[in-house]
Scaffold this active site. Structure first.
Site, short mmCIF file in Angstrom:
data_model
loop_
_atom_site.label_atom_id
_atom_site.label_comp_id
_atom_site.label_asym_id
_atom_site.label_seq_id
_atom_site.Cartn_x
_atom_site.Cartn_y
_atom_site.Cartn_z
N SER A 229 52.12 35.86 37.08
CA SER A 229 51.26 35.61 35.93
C SER A 229 51.74 36.48 34.79
CB SER A 229 49.80 35.91 36.26
OG SER A 229 48.96 35.56 35.16
N GLU A 230 51.84 35.91 33.60
CA GLU A 230 52.50 36.60 32.48
C GLU A 230 51.75 37.82 31.99
OE1 GLU A 230 51.72 34.01 28.61
OE2 GLU A 230 51.91 32.79 30.41
#
Length: 222
Positions: free
Chosen positions: A56-57
């Site tokens: 997840s960024e």
């Protein structure tokens, strides 16, 4: 005496079924980023016997499925602000390190939603109109160009029936020529030099019917 089998009415896949279909195709050991929307459901549908590392960024590696209500950690969220879990061996890190992973080509796959995909692989998944939900491009530009491959999962048409698989995108572009594969609620398609090659359709769907819902020219299954 043999009788003809009645034709099957096509039933478009639900969002969960679309996510399940994508999960089936992700190989063991891949590092995968999941965009907001339908892609986030993929972590919930991944077979338990297959190790896929979800990124997840906002700074998570080893993202797990949505937690049961009684196990929600209010501080543990993905880039779409949804509550998640962390798999054994998972880790947290700075936002800048997360984007270094993306821009450095360390992700095997990025799965994003989109408004439109063009036959040459261009993708548009953000907008500048107040009525649209994706008002900023966020990290999608980095994900679309930094990951080794880009898959799109989205509805085949808009709610009013307009095609999302088009000759040229009308929305602001996220990236040029990066899409490799598209999963919709009606079909699975590969982006090839000739356009969208149909590799799979839902039961009851014909190529002519799919083409009527698609602006770009379809390449029939081989």
């Amino acid at each position: 005496m043999m009788t003809e089998r009645a034709p099957v009415d096509p039933h478009p896949l639900t969002s969960k079924e679309m996510a399940t279909r994508v999960a089936v195709d992700i190989p063991e050991g891949w590092y995968v980023n999941l965009g907001i929307g339908i892609p986030t459901l993929i972590a919930d549908q991944m077979p338990s016997d297959r190790e896929v590392i979800f990124h997840s960024e906002n700074g998570i590696l080893g993202m797990g499925p949505v937690p049961r209500p009684e196990l929600v950690d209010p501080w543990l969220i993905n880039a779409g602000k949804q509550h998640i879990t962390l798999r054994a061996g998972g880790s947290f890190f700075h936002h800048a390190e997360s984007f270094a992973m993306i821009r450095g080509g360390h992700l095997d796959l990025s799965v994003l939603g989109a408004f439109e995909v063009a036959e040459n692989g261009d993708v548009a998944n953000w907008a500048t109109l107040e009525k649209d939900t994706a008002l900023g491009v966020g990290g999608a530009m980095d994900l679309a160009t930094g990951a080794k491959r880009l898959w799109i999962v989205m509805e085949h048409t808009t709610k009013d029936g307009r095609p999302r698989l088009v000759r040229r995108c009308s929305y602001p572009l996220t990236a040029l020529g990066t899409v490799k594969r598209v999963y919709t609620n009606l079909a699975v398609l590969e982006v090839v030099p000739q356009g969208f090659a149909v590799t799979e359709m839902i039961p009851g769907m014909t190529l002519d019917s799919l083409q009527s819902r698609t602006e770009a020219k379809l390449v029939p299954p081989s």
